[in-house]
Design an enzyme around this catalytic site. Structure first.
Site, PDB file in Angstrom:
ATOM      1  N   LYS A  65      48.837  56.453  24.374  1.00  0.00           N
ATOM      2  CA  LYS A  65      49.318  57.439  25.347  1.00  0.00           C
ATOM      3  C   LYS A  65      50.841  57.442  25.502  1.00  0.00           C
ATOM      4  O   LYS A  65      51.425  58.484  25.784  1.00  0.00           O
ATOM      5  CB  LYS A  65      48.653  57.209  26.710  1.00  0.00           C
ATOM      6  CG  LYS A  65      47.189  57.626  26.741  1.00  0.00           C
ATOM      7  CD  LYS A  65      46.591  57.471  28.132  1.00  0.00           C
ATOM      8  CE  LYS A  65      45.111  57.793  28.140  1.00  0.00           C
ATOM      9  NZ  LYS A  65      44.533  57.740  29.484  1.00  0.00           N
ATOM     10  N   ASP A 101      45.490  63.107  33.411  1.00  0.00           N
ATOM     11  CA  ASP A 101      44.804  61.993  34.091  1.00  0.00           C
ATOM     12  C   ASP A 101      44.970  62.063  35.612  1.00  0.00           C
ATOM     13  O   ASP A 101      43.999  61.891  36.358  1.00  0.00           O
ATOM     14  CB  ASP A 101      45.325  60.644  33.580  1.00  0.00           C
ATOM     15  CG  ASP A 101      44.712  60.252  32.242  1.00  0.00           C
ATOM     16  OD1 ASP A 101      43.581  60.681  31.956  1.00  0.00           O
ATOM     17  OD2 ASP A 101      45.366  59.512  31.487  1.00  0.00           O
TER      18      ASP A 101
HETATM   19  P1  NAP Z   1      46.064  48.936  31.217  1.00  0.00           P
HETATM   20  O1  NAP Z   1      47.279  49.775  31.072  1.00  0.00           O
HETATM   21  O2  NAP Z   1      45.758  47.901  30.180  1.00  0.00           O
HETATM   22  O3  NAP Z   1      46.139  48.215  32.673  1.00  0.00           O
HETATM   23  C1  NAP Z   1      45.184  47.246  33.037  1.00  0.00           C
HETATM   24  C2  NAP Z   1      45.384  46.857  34.503  1.00  0.00           C
HETATM   25  O4  NAP Z   1      44.304  45.966  34.853  1.00  0.00           O
HETATM   26  C3  NAP Z   1      46.669  46.098  34.786  1.00  0.00           C
HETATM   27  O5  NAP Z   1      47.092  46.378  36.104  1.00  0.00           O
HETATM   28  C4  NAP Z   1      46.225  44.636  34.652  1.00  0.00           C
HETATM   29  O6  NAP Z   1      47.022  43.730  35.377  1.00  0.00           O
HETATM   30  C5  NAP Z   1      44.859  44.717  35.305  1.00  0.00           C
HETATM   31  N1  NAP Z   1      43.967  43.631  34.888  1.00  0.00           N
HETATM   32  C6  NAP Z   1      43.359  43.484  33.687  1.00  0.00           C
HETATM   33  N2  NAP Z   1      42.598  42.366  33.688  1.00  0.00           N
HETATM   34  C7  NAP Z   1      42.744  41.792  34.928  1.00  0.00           C
HETATM   35  C8  NAP Z   1      42.208  40.620  35.552  1.00  0.00           C
HETATM   36  N3  NAP Z   1      41.355  39.812  34.903  1.00  0.00           N
HETATM   37  N4  NAP Z   1      42.551  40.374  36.830  1.00  0.00           N
HETATM   38  C9  NAP Z   1      43.405  41.189  37.511  1.00  0.00           C
HETATM   39  N5  NAP Z   1      43.942  42.312  36.960  1.00  0.00           N
HETATM   40  C10 NAP Z   1      43.618  42.608  35.685  1.00  0.00           C
HETATM   41  O7  NAP Z   1      44.740  49.827  31.287  1.00  0.00           O
HETATM   42  P2  NAP Z   1      44.605  51.353  31.843  1.00  0.00           P
HETATM   43  O8  NAP Z   1      44.754  52.288  30.703  1.00  0.00           O
HETATM   44  O9  NAP Z   1      45.476  51.487  33.022  1.00  0.00           O
HETATM   45  O10 NAP Z   1      43.046  51.375  32.243  1.00  0.00           O
HETATM   46  C11 NAP Z   1      42.581  50.615  33.333  1.00  0.00           C
HETATM   47  C12 NAP Z   1      41.129  50.974  33.654  1.00  0.00           C
HETATM   48  O11 NAP Z   1      41.043  52.344  34.030  1.00  0.00           O
HETATM   49  C13 NAP Z   1      40.165  50.806  32.471  1.00  0.00           C
HETATM   50  O12 NAP Z   1      38.985  50.218  32.973  1.00  0.00           O
HETATM   51  C14 NAP Z   1      39.897  52.221  32.019  1.00  0.00           C
HETATM   52  O13 NAP Z   1      38.600  52.378  31.483  1.00  0.00           O
HETATM   53  C15 NAP Z   1      39.997  52.984  33.334  1.00  0.00           C
HETATM   54  N6  NAP Z   1      40.360  54.396  33.134  1.00  0.00           N
HETATM   55  C16 NAP Z   1      39.490  55.354  33.567  1.00  0.00           C
HETATM   56  C17 NAP Z   1      39.803  56.684  33.387  1.00  0.00           C
HETATM   57  C18 NAP Z   1      38.826  57.744  33.839  1.00  0.00           C
HETATM   58  O14 NAP Z   1      38.962  58.880  33.373  1.00  0.00           O
HETATM   59  N7  NAP Z   1      37.892  57.450  34.709  1.00  0.00           N
HETATM   60  C19 NAP Z   1      41.019  57.055  32.808  1.00  0.00           C
HETATM   61  C20 NAP Z   1      41.913  56.048  32.397  1.00  0.00           C
HETATM   62  C21 NAP Z   1      41.563  54.709  32.568  1.00  0.00           C
HETATM   63  P3  NAP Z   1      48.317  43.040  34.689  1.00  0.00           P
HETATM   64  O15 NAP Z   1      49.424  44.054  34.794  1.00  0.00           O
HETATM   65  O16 NAP Z   1      48.547  41.839  35.507  1.00  0.00           O
HETATM   66  O17 NAP Z   1      47.933  42.737  33.265  1.00  0.00           O
END
Ligand code: NAP
Length: 286
Positions: A65, A101
């Site tokens: 992205k 998004d």
């Molecule tokens: P990302 O950029 O990798 O961000 C992940 C986030 O989760 C960060 O804030 C990370 O914290 C935190 N995290 C991961 N593992 C953790 C743990 N064990 N304990 C505490 N915090 C943790 O991912 P993203 O693209 O933002 O996506 C995040 C989620 O949103 C995913 O589950 C994805 O499927 C969902 N999503 C849904 C949609 C939808 O259309 N419904 C759209 C986009 C994303 P740190 O910064 O500390 O690593």
């Protein structure tokens, strides 16, 4: 024939092909929407190749992205604000990047719950890519936002979205004693972390995050609307816990569907059959 697709890595589990293909059929549009696994070093050629082959557009997912930006001719204001693109249109010889998004997130709350973020206070848990889109949208809708994240520095990087205006956007450390004092002022709690996401058994064995909560259950109050943007599983442990605490809840299926609806509006200026998209997603999820 409209040619469309989603590029990402991994991509096999994307629900976008099922959702868009079902909508194309129901709308009577002749088109194919496919998932393409792209290697990082092939990202540019993939985008330029889709343009050369006459594609109408692409969706872009993890991990591209942000990485896709150098290959685009133009960004919409939504994409420029968060430097992230999930939808590309090939139009008039140009490659235009957009992000649906944030708008998808807000549309889901509006259409599923009749919820309007304006004048509300939100606690956003997480500071990754999805959080950036959600926070920018909340600010655009005049919602006051607190962000908390495991890595506090990453949350601080999001403060720029409000131009450093701490009245509109503030970071709160993730420890319970820091969050507790603000919870009475919070109307909506939004999990944007991947904590609670379904993983394959092997991965879950090494990373028990699926069995954890993004914030302590004790922080949730019956006054909170609790939104988890995770859609697989549909009912995360966080939503289950929030429901037990008397909170109104919403999962991430709506955001997934509505970001796709907004992509259709961007590509063709039309609204797809939303119910068909919901059905396709529901049928693809366990
Ligand atoms: P990302 O950029 O990798 O961000 C992940 C986030 O989760 C960060 O804030 C990370 O914290 C935190 N995290 C991961 N593992 C953790 C743990 N064990 N304990 C505490 N915090 C943790 O991912 P993203 O693209 O933002 O996506 C995040 C989620 O949103 C995913 O589950 C994805 O499927 C969902 N999503 C849904 C949609 C939808 O259309 N419904 C759209 C986009 C994303 P740190 O910064 O500390 O690593």
């Amino acid at each position: 024939m409209e040619l469309l697709g989603v590029i990402g890595n991994p991509i096999a589990h994307s629900l976008s092909p099922a959702m868009h293909q079902a909508a194309l059929k129901a709308a009577g549009k002749e088109g194919r929407y496919l998932a393409f696994l792209v290697e990082p070093e092939e990202l540019g050629p993939a985008v330029y190749g889709a343009k050369a082959l006459g594609f109408t557009g692409l969706n872009v997912t993890i991990p591209f992205k942000e990485q896709v930006l150098p290959y685009l001719d133009q960004l919409t204001p939504e994409a420029a604000a968060i430097q992230s693109v999930n939808t590309i249109a090939f139009s008039g010889g140009r490659i235009i990047g957009h992000s649906t998004d944030g708008a998808g997130f807000a549309a889901a709350a509006k259409h599923e719950l009749g919820y309007d973020f304006s004048g509300k206070t939100a606690l956003v848990v997480g500071a990754g890519g999805a959080a950036r889109a959600v926070v920018a949208q909340l600010l655009a809708e005049q919602c006051r936002v607190y962000i908390t994240n495991r890595t506090e520095q990453r949350a601080r990087a999001l403060l720029a979205l409000a131009g450093g205006d701490t009245e509109r956007l503030a970071v709160v450390p993730m420890q319970r004693q820091n969050l507790e004092p603000i919870m009475g002022r919070v109307d909506v709690v939004i999990n944007t972390t991947s904590v609670g996401m379904a993983k394959n058994k092997e991965a879950a064995a090494g990373h028990p995050a699926e069995l954890e909560l993004p914030i302590a259950a004790e922080l949730l109050l019956p006054r909170h609307l609790v939104i988890d943007i995770i859609y697989n599983p549909k009912r995360t442990l966080f939503l289950e816990t929030a429901e037990k605490k008397g909170c109104r809840v919403q999962n991430g299926v709506g955001m997934l569907v509505w970001q796709a609806v907004k992509a259709w509006e961007f590509w063709w200026g039309i609204t797809p059959p939303v119910d068909v998209m919901y059905q396709a997603v529901e049928a693809s999820l366990p």
